[in-house]
Design a protein around this motif. Structure first.
Motif, PDB file in Angstrom:
ATOM      1  N   GLN A  13       0.834  -1.200   0.000  1.00 49.73           N
ATOM      2  CA  GLN A  13       0.000   0.000   0.000  1.00 49.73           C
ATOM      3  C   GLN A  13       0.869   1.251   0.000  1.00 49.73           C
ATOM      4  N   ALA A  14       0.296   2.330  -0.479  1.00 53.74           N
ATOM      5  CA  ALA A  14       1.011   3.604  -0.465  1.00 53.74           C
ATOM      6  C   ALA A  14       1.459   3.932   0.962  1.00 53.74           C
ATOM      7  N   GLY A  15       2.700   4.406   1.065  1.00 56.00           N
ATOM      8  CA  GLY A  15       3.271   4.700   2.362  1.00 56.00           C
ATOM      9  C   GLY A  15       4.060   3.555   2.957  1.00 56.00           C
ATOM     10  N   GLY A  16       3.934   2.396   2.346  1.00 55.62           N
ATOM     11  CA  GLY A  16       4.625   1.218   2.850  1.00 55.62           C
ATOM     12  C   GLY A  16       6.059   1.126   2.365  1.00 55.62           C
ATOM     13  N   SER A  17       6.687  -0.013   2.685  1.00 57.35           N
ATOM     14  CA  SER A  17       8.101  -0.226   2.374  1.00 57.35           C
ATOM     15  C   SER A  17       8.316  -1.589   1.735  1.00 57.35           C
ATOM     16  N   LEU A  18       9.340  -1.663   0.913  1.00 56.79           N
ATOM     17  CA  LEU A  18       9.823  -2.914   0.349  1.00 56.79           C
ATOM     18  C   LEU A  18      11.345  -2.850   0.276  1.00 56.79           C
ATOM     19  N   ARG A  19      11.968  -4.019   0.299  1.00 58.18           N
ATOM     20  CA  ARG A  19      13.416  -4.082   0.137  1.00 58.18           C
ATOM     21  C   ARG A  19      13.748  -5.045  -0.986  1.00 58.18           C
ATOM     22  N   LEU A  20      14.399  -4.542  -1.990  1.00 60.60           N
ATOM     23  CA  LEU A  20      14.824  -5.369  -3.110  1.00 60.60           C
ATOM     24  C   LEU A  20      16.269  -5.816  -2.902  1.00 60.60           C
ATOM     25  N   SER A  21      16.555  -7.029  -3.366  1.00 63.56           N
ATOM     26  CA  SER A  21      17.914  -7.558  -3.329  1.00 63.56           C
ATOM     27  C   SER A  21      18.283  -8.058  -4.718  1.00 63.56           C
ATOM     28  N   CYS A  22      19.574  -7.997  -5.014  1.00 65.79           N
ATOM     29  CA  CYS A  22      20.070  -8.502  -6.298  1.00 65.79           C
ATOM     30  C   CYS A  22      21.441  -9.112  -6.056  1.00 65.79           C
ATOM     31  N   ALA A  23      21.547 -10.413  -6.307  1.00 61.04           N
ATOM     32  CA  ALA A  23      22.801 -11.120  -6.100  1.00 61.04           C
ATOM     33  C   ALA A  23      23.407 -11.511  -7.439  1.00 61.04           C
ATOM     34  N   LYS A  64      14.763  10.493  -4.119  1.00 58.52           N
ATOM     35  CA  LYS A  64      15.665  11.017  -3.082  1.00 58.52           C
ATOM     36  C   LYS A  64      14.912  11.203  -1.770  1.00 58.52           C
ATOM     37  N   GLY A  65      15.537  10.739  -0.690  1.00 59.03           N
ATOM     38  CA  GLY A  65      14.931  10.871   0.616  1.00 59.03           C
ATOM     39  C   GLY A  65      13.972   9.744   0.976  1.00 59.03           C
ATOM     40  N   ARG A  66      13.640   8.906  -0.009  1.00 58.05           N
ATOM     41  CA  ARG A  66      12.715   7.792   0.244  1.00 58.05           C
ATOM     42  C   ARG A  66      13.381   6.429   0.022  1.00 58.05           C
ATOM     43  N   SER A  84       8.189   4.924   2.136  1.00 61.70           N
ATOM     44  CA  SER A  84       7.208   5.937   1.719  1.00 61.70           C
ATOM     45  C   SER A  84       6.821   5.755   0.251  1.00 61.70           C
ATOM     46  N   LEU A  85       6.514   4.535  -0.101  1.00 63.99           N
ATOM     47  CA  LEU A  85       6.214   4.231  -1.496  1.00 63.99           C
ATOM     48  C   LEU A  85       4.948   4.933  -1.968  1.00 63.99           C
ATOM     49  N   LYS A  86       4.971   5.305  -3.240  1.00 62.17           N
ATOM     50  CA  LYS A  86       3.861   5.996  -3.873  1.00 62.17           C
ATOM     51  C   LYS A  86       3.350   5.161  -5.055  1.00 62.17           C
ATOM     52  N   PRO A  87       2.101   5.344  -5.444  1.00 63.54           N
ATOM     53  CA  PRO A  87       1.599   4.604  -6.615  1.00 63.54           C
ATOM     54  C   PRO A  87       2.463   4.813  -7.859  1.00 63.54           C
ATOM     55  N   VAL A 116       7.127  -4.352  -8.746  1.00 68.08           N
ATOM     56  CA  VAL A 116       6.735  -3.609  -7.547  1.00 68.08           C
ATOM     57  C   VAL A 116       5.424  -2.898  -7.878  1.00 68.08           C
ATOM     58  N   THR A 117       4.396  -3.170  -7.089  1.00 64.20           N
ATOM     59  CA  THR A 117       3.101  -2.539  -7.280  1.00 64.20           C
ATOM     60  C   THR A 117       2.685  -1.843  -6.002  1.00 64.20           C
ATOM     61  N   VAL A 118       2.391  -0.549  -6.104  1.00 61.40           N
ATOM     62  CA  VAL A 118       1.980   0.245  -4.955  1.00 61.40           C
ATOM     63  C   VAL A 118       0.532   0.677  -5.155  1.00 61.40           C
ATOM     64  N   SER A 119      -0.325   0.240  -4.264  1.00 63.80           N
ATOM     65  CA  SER A 119      -1.751   0.573  -4.382  1.00 63.80           C
ATOM     66  C   SER A 119      -2.059   1.844  -3.597  1.00 63.80           C
ATOM     67  N   SER A 120      -3.035   2.573  -4.082  1.00 63.50           N
ATOM     68  CA  SER A 120      -3.390   3.846  -3.431  1.00 63.50           C
ATOM     69  C   SER A 120      -4.472   3.648  -2.383  1.00 63.50           C
TER      70      SER A 120
END
Length: 120
Positions: A13-23, A64-66, A84-87, A116-120
């Motif tokens: 959801q908007a405002g949430g967080s995710l962490r991506l990794s790449c090996a 930047k900042g997010r 602080s993810l946004k749609p 990555v999908t961010v819902s409003s």
């Protein structure tokens, strides 16, 4: 052969967080700059963030900042902490790395992408 394998995408959801990794794995001699790019439907692929082997970072103004990029050189892995993810952050995120496999020059390698999908 070199492979970049991404993980960590998903729906949030908007405002949430995710962490991506790449090996990165394979016949790697050294890895220079690593980074993340994204491509939204109907748009061109764009730079999100990059990080050099020494830790210098670069960010697109829109994140930047997010978002925070980091890497673990011992694990050949780059991360992208997205807060602080946004749609409008909805896109397929691609990992990129400039890798030397023992040849004279280095080459750019890409991961397969993670949604990555961010819902409003």
């Amino acid at each position: 052969q070199v492979q970049l394998v991404e993980s960590g995408g998903g729906l949030v959801q908007a405002g949430g967080s995710l962490r991506l990794s790449c090996a990165a794995s394979g016949s790697i001699f050294s890895i220079n700059t690593m980074g993340w790019y994204r491509q939204a439907p109907g748009k061109q692929r764009e730079l999100v963030s990059t990080i050099t082997r020494g830790g210098s970072t670069n960010y697109a103004d829109s994140v930047k900042g997010r978002f925070t990029i980091s890497r673990d050189n011992a694990k050949n892995t780059v991360y992208l902490q997205m807060d602080s993810l946004k749609p409008e952050d909805t896109a397929v995120y691609y990992c990129n790395a400039r890798i030397n496999t023992g040849q004279v020059i280095s080459y750019n390698y890409w991961g397969q992408g993670t949604q990555v999908t961010v819902s409003s």
